[in-house]
Design an enzyme around this catalytic site. Structure first.
Site, PDB file in Angstrom:
ATOM      1  N   CYS A 131      32.001  -9.466 -36.499  1.00  0.00           N
ATOM      2  CA  CYS A 131      33.363  -9.772 -36.955  1.00  0.00           C
ATOM      3  C   CYS A 131      34.058  -8.483 -37.649  1.00  0.00           C
ATOM      4  O   CYS A 131      33.178  -7.408 -37.826  1.00  0.00           O
ATOM      5  CB  CYS A 131      33.344 -10.857 -38.179  1.00  0.00           C
TER       6      CYS A 131
ATOM      7  N   LEU B 120      20.514 -11.287 -34.711  1.00  0.00           N
ATOM      8  CA  LEU B 120      19.166 -11.941 -34.174  1.00  0.00           C
ATOM      9  C   LEU B 120      18.250 -10.818 -33.397  1.00  0.00           C
ATOM     10  O   LEU B 120      18.707 -10.593 -32.499  1.00  0.00           O
ATOM     11  CB  LEU B 120      19.425 -13.013 -33.245  1.00  0.00           C
ATOM     12  N   SER B 121      17.376 -10.415 -34.033  1.00  0.00           N
ATOM     13  CA  SER B 121      16.550  -9.412 -33.622  1.00  0.00           C
ATOM     14  C   SER B 121      15.677  -9.709 -32.487  1.00  0.00           C
ATOM     15  O   SER B 121      14.817 -10.497 -32.457  1.00  0.00           O
ATOM     16  CB  SER B 121      15.654  -8.687 -34.726  1.00  0.00           C
TER      17      SER B 121
ATOM     18  N   ASP C 119      19.483  -1.173 -27.701  1.00  0.00           N
ATOM     19  CA  ASP C 119      20.341  -0.958 -26.338  1.00  0.00           C
ATOM     20  C   ASP C 119      21.790  -0.693 -26.921  1.00  0.00           C
ATOM     21  O   ASP C 119      22.467   0.027 -26.195  1.00  0.00           O
ATOM     22  CB  ASP C 119      20.201  -2.287 -25.726  1.00  0.00           C
TER      23      ASP C 119
ATOM     24  N   VAL D 174      14.927 -31.903 -21.908  1.00  0.00           N
ATOM     25  CA  VAL D 174      15.223 -32.866 -22.640  1.00  0.00           C
ATOM     26  C   VAL D 174      15.716 -33.894 -21.737  1.00  0.00           C
ATOM     27  O   VAL D 174      16.325 -33.854 -20.654  1.00  0.00           O
ATOM     28  CB  VAL D 174      16.447 -32.597 -23.747  1.00  0.00           C
TER      29      VAL D 174
ATOM     30  N   SER E  67      18.327 -19.330 -18.330  1.00  0.00           N
ATOM     31  CA  SER E  67      18.746 -20.625 -17.783  1.00  0.00           C
ATOM     32  C   SER E  67      19.435 -20.560 -16.349  1.00  0.00           C
ATOM     33  O   SER E  67      19.790 -19.397 -16.061  1.00  0.00           O
ATOM     34  CB  SER E  67      19.515 -21.238 -18.642  1.00  0.00           C
TER      35      SER E  67
END
Length: 640
Positions: A5, A50-51, A99, A288, A368
């Site tokens: 942000c 988020l490492s 990166d 699931v 995915s």
């Protein structure tokens, strides 16, 4: 994977560092591992991290050698290692192994064209102190979201809308003009959102804000062309296999545990089979299914765990599964809607939420099969052009004076919609996958005042009609694929996938959407994508030697969500209490009698469950974001 942000402009001082911290706080789920802020003068950049790569030294914002160019990035750059080597040869110095650092040096080297060199999923913000210029960029296919507000010569941006609402420079208002569009698509196509004056940066675009002016430039688009020199099937199979293999290998780069979402269908099984070639540890897979509803549909309509388990056993994965109970969905529904930002009423958000929650216990990154259907023609609707072509071969006098008159006077609806569609061009008839309310239904359910103001295609909204303006092929299947890659894929499939996976601090990677693979697929003749009754024909052929017969021969089923069955029993009273409450009715948006028709059997049809679900999610979203605005308390952000 992160949440970003920031802001720059005349009233940035009014927003301030404290607001930036609040914006970051409300998207902490996107990056619980680390927080970083750049704040100088009228500009602020923030990130929740988020490492995944370079865990120790990859702190953002990242800067250049002179510390006058700063960047924050949400996503992954898969070709960063080769880019880094070439930049070091040119004399650039690096202080991390992340990166993200290649982005700042690419900008130094190539200016605004830096984005052309990136292969990955990303939402990027770069601030150039010397030129007082902010640049925002979004990846080619729209895997990562990015929103912005422009107000009082100030731009504010964020990975999620809820972060924008924390900065107190914009009233939270419903975008009434888009309500009809939302009812039709169950999402808002194009730049606008269901919030007034909040916009999306579109996939494949870069935004530049400098000298109090904003401009957006398209840097990439999908190009379909008629191939008059089509190659042999073997040629296409080999190239698909090679490109996809490289894509999977790139997406296995990680310094943290990794797994795969496994449905037991074709797409996720292909991902798994390819990943096993490069991953030297035992892969974890996750599935699931729903507990059997009281008003039970066919087994395959609510639970595919047996198929997923069969695939997991075949490949020897460490497999985990979870059964969703109807009661817990109602308990978590507000949370799911909160994380989606807009009322994206796709019922598959539910299983994806619990799938991500399950995976979070074991890994940080998952692969995915999203995107395969939109790239390689995986929906039965893509068969329609061939069916219409056959129908049009019937002599006109038989169609006009026998088939159509008889069909139209019949008391059932079967075939009526097809006859209408067969008379239209593909541009006129095709509006994508997942349509919910028809135009005639929108006019019936919306109050007269709102219907007069709501924009649907025939009343002035030019985004959808403009999509085919520069399309170079007349192949109708490819035209449909193009539409879905531009609209359905980024606005529903990928938006849902990002918001729901990130709500559980999970990074979702989609190897079918490597842009080089997408570009190549666009060059393949459509009769090799949907051949006869075989969807994704060429994809199956490319990987048939690596897959078990029980996967290759299995009929496509999609992600089963028994929403219609649940609405008839378990959820019926809950939904009626919400939609027919005075709170909902007093808004004056919808006609009460029409909504009552869903519960007394007057309004029935194939889309009834989908329509009720849309109205429910919209009402709960409205209470959360419009009625109660935004609740800044971290203790109570999910408003019932």
């Amino acid at each position: 994977m992160c949440g970003i942000c920031g802001f720059t402009g005349d009233i940035a001082g009014f927003i301030g560092r404290r607001n930036l911290e609040e914006m970051l706080g409300i998207i902490r789920h996107r990056g619980p591992d680390d927080e970083g802020i750049y704040s100088k003068g009228e500009t602020g950049l923030g990130i929740r991290r988020l490492s995944i790569l370079d865990i120790k030294s990859g702190h953002q914002p990242i800067h250049n050698e002179k510390k006058n160019i700063w960047v924050v990035c949400n996503g992954e750059i898969y070709n960063f290692q080769s880019l880094k080597r070439s930049l070091m040869i040119k004399g650039h110095e690096f202080y991390t192994n992340s990166d993200t650092e290649v982005i700042v040096h690419l900008y130094e080297e190539y200016g605004e064209k830096f984005v052309l060199y990136l292969n990955g999923m990303f939402a990027i913000a770069i601030y150039d102190e010397t030129r007082k210029k902010l640049m925002l960029a979004r990846d080619r296919l729209g895997v990562k979201p990015l929103y912005y507000i422009l107000n009082n010569r100030t731009i504010v941006f964020a990975s999620e809308i809820k972060a924008l609402l924390m900065c107190n420079i914009l009233d939270t208002e419903l975008n009434y003009n888009k309500l009809g569009t939302y009812l039709k698509y169950r999402y808002i196509p194009g730049e606008q959102t269901l919030f007034k004056n909040i916009y999306k940066l579109m996939p494949g675009y870069i935004l530049i804000y400098a000298n109090n002016k904003i401009k957006t430039n398209k840097y990439w688009d999908i190009t379909f062309k008629d191939d008059n020199n089509a190659k042999e099937e073997l040629y296409y199979r080999e190239n698909i296999s090679k490109l996809f293999s490289l894509s999977v290998e790139d997406r296995l780069i990680s310094d943290v545990p990794l797994g795969i979402f496994l449905s037991g269908g074709l797409d996720s099984t292909i991902v798994l089979s390819e990943a096993l070639k490069f991953y030297d540890k035992r892969l974890k897979t996750f599935s699931v299914g729903f507990e059997k509803p009281l008003k039970s549909p066919n087994l395959n309509e609510y639970n595919e765990l047996n198929y997923a388990k069969k695939v997991a056993d075949f490949y020897g994965t460490e497999h985990y599964e979870y059964i969703i109970k109807p009661k817990e969905v109602l308990e978590d529904l507000n949370r799911i809607i909160w994380h989606l930002d807009e009322p994206l009423s796709d019922p598959t958000s539910i299983p994806l939420y619990y799938l991500s929650k399950l995976a979070k216990r074991h890994v940080k990154v998952v692969l995915s099969g999203e995107g395969a259907d939109e790239v390689f023609a995986g929906y039965t609707i893509y068969k329609e052009p061939e069916v219409i072509k056959r129908y049009r071969k019937i002599p006109g006098f038989i169609r006009n004076y026998l088939i159509e008159p008889i069909n139209l006077c019949m008391p059932f609806n079967y075939g009526k919609d097809f006859i209408k569609r067969a008379k239209l061009s593909v541009e006129e008839r095709y509006k994508g996958v997942g349509l919910t309310f028809k135009d005639c239904e929108i006019s019936a359910i919306l109050s007269s005042d709102l219907y007069a103001n709501s924009i649907i295609e025939d009343k002035g909204d030019q985004y959808i009609p403009s999509i085919f303006n520069n399309f170079k092929s007349r192949d109708e299947v490819n035209m449909m694929l193009f539409f879905d890659q531009k609209v359905w894929l980024p606005e529903d499939v990928l938006m849902k996938s990002d918001k729901i996976s990130m709500s559980n601090s999970i990074e979702l990677r989609v190897p079918f959407l490597d842009y080089k693979l997408v570009e190549y697929a666009a060059s393949i003749p459509s009769n090799l994508k949907y051949k006869g009754d075989n969807e994704k024909y060429i994809l199956k052929e490319a990987f048939k030697d690596n897959l078990p017969d029980f996967v290759l021969n299995r009929k496509k089923n999609g992600f089963p969500v028994p929403i219609t069955s649940l609405l008839k029993k378990e959820y019926r009273e809950f939904v009626m209490d919400i939609l027919l409450s005075q709170t909902a009715l007093n808004r004056g948006y919808f006609n009460k009698s029409y909504i009552e028709g869903y519960f007394n059997g007057v309004n029935t049809g194939n889309n009834t469950g989908r329509q009720i679900w849309l109205l429910l999610t919209f009402e709960l979203w409205h209470r959360m974001f419009i009625d109660n605005k935004i609740n800044k308390s971290k203790e109570n952000i999910y408003i019932a």
